[in-house]
Design a protein around this motif. Structure first.
Motif, mmCIF file in Angstrom:
data_model
loop_
_atom_site.group_PDB
_atom_site.id
_atom_site.type_symbol
_atom_site.label_atom_id
_atom_site.label_comp_id
_atom_site.label_asym_id
_atom_site.label_seq_id
_atom_site.Cartn_x
_atom_site.Cartn_y
_atom_site.Cartn_z
ATOM 1 N N MET A 126 0.910 -1.138 0.050
ATOM 2 C CA MET A 126 -0.097 -0.115 0.011
ATOM 3 C C MET A 126 0.846 0.996 0.067
ATOM 4 S SD MET A 126 -3.070 0.619 2.735
ATOM 5 C CE MET A 126 -4.484 1.489 2.114
ATOM 6 N N ILE A 127 0.602 2.340 -0.686
ATOM 7 C CA ILE A 127 1.197 3.591 -0.827
ATOM 8 C C ILE A 127 1.512 4.020 0.548
ATOM 9 C CG2 ILE A 127 -0.714 5.136 -1.046
ATOM 10 C CD1 ILE A 127 1.199 6.458 -3.199
ATOM 11 N N LYS A 128 0.505 3.872 1.670
ATOM 12 C CA LYS A 128 1.030 4.693 2.908
ATOM 13 C C LYS A 128 2.184 3.890 3.444
ATOM 14 C CE LYS A 128 -1.216 4.489 7.469
ATOM 15 N NZ LYS A 128 -2.465 4.440 8.292
ATOM 16 N N GLU A 129 2.494 2.660 3.159
ATOM 17 C CA GLU A 129 3.545 2.050 3.804
ATOM 18 C C GLU A 129 4.835 2.279 3.106
ATOM 19 O OE1 GLU A 129 0.774 0.151 3.381
ATOM 20 O OE2 GLU A 129 0.148 0.010 5.455
ATOM 21 N N ARG A 130 4.508 2.563 1.968
ATOM 22 C CA ARG A 130 5.853 3.092 1.135
ATOM 23 C C ARG A 130 6.268 4.645 1.570
ATOM 24 N NH1 ARG A 130 3.084 -0.239 -2.404
ATOM 25 N NH2 ARG A 130 2.040 1.175 -3.354
ATOM 26 N N ILE A 131 5.325 5.427 1.827
ATOM 27 C CA ILE A 131 5.811 6.728 2.157
ATOM 28 C C ILE A 131 6.317 6.440 3.789
ATOM 29 C CG2 ILE A 131 4.651 8.710 3.106
ATOM 30 C CD1 ILE A 131 2.759 8.642 0.776
ATOM 31 N N TYR A 132 5.912 5.675 4.590
ATOM 32 C CA TYR A 132 6.668 5.495 5.622
ATOM 33 C C TYR A 132 8.027 5.124 5.622
ATOM 34 C CZ TYR A 132 2.559 6.486 8.710
ATOM 35 O OH TYR A 132 1.483 7.486 9.318
ATOM 36 N N LEU A 133 8.166 4.051 4.578
ATOM 37 C CA LEU A 133 9.567 3.708 4.198
ATOM 38 C C LEU A 133 10.565 4.696 3.742
ATOM 39 C CD1 LEU A 133 8.704 0.239 2.671
ATOM 40 C CD2 LEU A 133 9.888 0.608 4.675
ATOM 41 N N LEU A 134 9.866 5.502 2.859
ATOM 42 C CA LEU A 134 10.519 6.954 2.090
ATOM 43 C C LEU A 134 10.964 7.739 3.381
ATOM 44 C CD1 LEU A 134 11.616 8.360 -0.033
ATOM 45 C CD2 LEU A 134 9.405 9.447 -0.271
ATOM 46 N N ILE A 135 10.095 7.842 4.283
ATOM 47 C CA ILE A 135 10.614 8.969 5.385
ATOM 48 C C ILE A 135 11.355 8.380 6.147
ATOM 49 C CG2 ILE A 135 9.521 9.745 7.535
ATOM 50 C CD1 ILE A 135 6.720 10.097 6.079
ATOM 51 N N LYS A 136 11.552 7.187 6.480
ATOM 52 C CA LYS A 136 12.509 6.544 7.328
ATOM 53 C C LYS A 136 13.774 6.543 6.357
ATOM 54 C CE LYS A 136 13.827 2.345 9.793
ATOM 55 N NZ LYS A 136 13.462 0.902 9.891
ATOM 56 N N GLU A 137 13.923 6.250 5.368
ATOM 57 C CA GLU A 137 15.158 6.235 4.281
ATOM 58 C C GLU A 137 15.580 7.638 4.252
ATOM 59 O OE1 GLU A 137 18.035 4.615 2.226
ATOM 60 O OE2 GLU A 137 16.544 3.582 3.422
ATOM 61 N N LEU A 138 14.697 8.721 4.321
ATOM 62 C CA LEU A 138 15.166 10.077 4.177
ATOM 63 C C LEU A 138 15.664 10.606 5.552
ATOM 64 C CD1 LEU A 138 12.383 11.449 1.950
ATOM 65 C CD2 LEU A 138 14.711 11.285 1.341
ATOM 66 N N GLY A 139 15.395 9.995 6.408
ATOM 67 C CA GLY A 139 15.968 10.256 7.778
ATOM 68 C C GLY A 139 15.424 11.439 8.464
ATOM 69 N N ILE A 140 14.198 11.795 8.135
ATOM 70 C CA ILE A 140 13.469 13.025 8.619
ATOM 71 C C ILE A 140 12.258 12.474 9.190
ATOM 72 C CG2 ILE A 140 14.479 14.439 6.929
ATOM 73 C CD1 ILE A 140 11.627 14.302 5.491
ATOM 74 N N SER A 141 11.543 13.401 10.175
ATOM 75 C CA SER A 141 10.227 13.120 10.832
ATOM 76 C C SER A 141 9.190 13.147 9.936
ATOM 77 C CB SER A 141 9.903 14.102 11.954
ATOM 78 O OG SER A 141 9.765 15.289 11.387
ATOM 79 N N ALA A 142 8.052 12.337 10.223
ATOM 80 C CA ALA A 142 6.816 12.286 9.382
ATOM 81 C C ALA A 142 6.255 13.717 9.351
ATOM 82 C CB ALA A 142 5.862 11.275 9.876
ATOM 83 N N ARG A 143 6.481 14.396 10.416
ATOM 84 C CA ARG A 143 6.002 15.973 10.393
ATOM 85 C C ARG A 143 6.624 16.822 9.566
ATOM 86 N NH1 ARG A 143 5.816 18.952 16.232
ATOM 87 N NH2 ARG A 143 5.875 20.872 15.145
#
Length: 138
Positions: free
Chosen positions: A1-18
């Motif tokens: 699901m795209i939501k999970e991929r966005i969370y993976l992307l955020i983690k990989e970028l090393g920034i907060s979700a906010r």
């Protein structure tokens, strides 16, 4: 699901979700409800802000996360985003300090002017007293 991929992307970028949400023009609370509003505008903003992200991976989950498997690109974009946010915060802090200093400067000038006026009055008074105490030669 795209939501999970966005969370993976955020983690990989090393920034907060906010911070990620803000960087793509969403509200600070958007990250809490990612699944509720992922339209083409969100995907477009992600790709504009993070051009190294693969559209195919983001939408379909196929292939690599990044179009160029170059960790330096990710690090560079993350660093730029981090620095931009820090510079904005620093700029606002300097602006506030500058305003405070201008107000303090104004207050000190007014205080100095008052003291100078008091001193001038005392000098005049002192001169008048000296003039009265000096004997007149006639």
């Amino acid at each position: 699901m795209i939501k999970e991929r966005i969370y993976l992307l955020i983690k990989e970028l090393g920034i907060s979700a906010r911070a990620f949400g803000k960087s793509i023009g969403q509200s600070e609370s958007w990250a809490k409800n990612i699944g509720k509003g992922i339209g083409t505008d969100v995907v477009t903003n992600i790709l504009l802000e993070y051009p190294q992200v693969s559209l195919t991976w983001l939408v379909n989950g196929e292939g690599e996360m990044f179009t160029r498997n170059d960790i330096n690109t990710v690090a560079d974009n993350t660093t730029v985003h981090y620095l931009n946010n820090n510079y904005k915060e620093l700029y606002e802090e300097v602006r506030k300090d500058n305003k405070d200093l201008r107000e303090e400067n104004k207050r000190l000038r007014e205080s100095l002017l008052e003291e100078m006026q008091k001193n001038q009055s005392l000098i005049i008074e002192n001169s008048q007293l000296k003039a009265k105490s000096v004997p007149q030669n006639s």
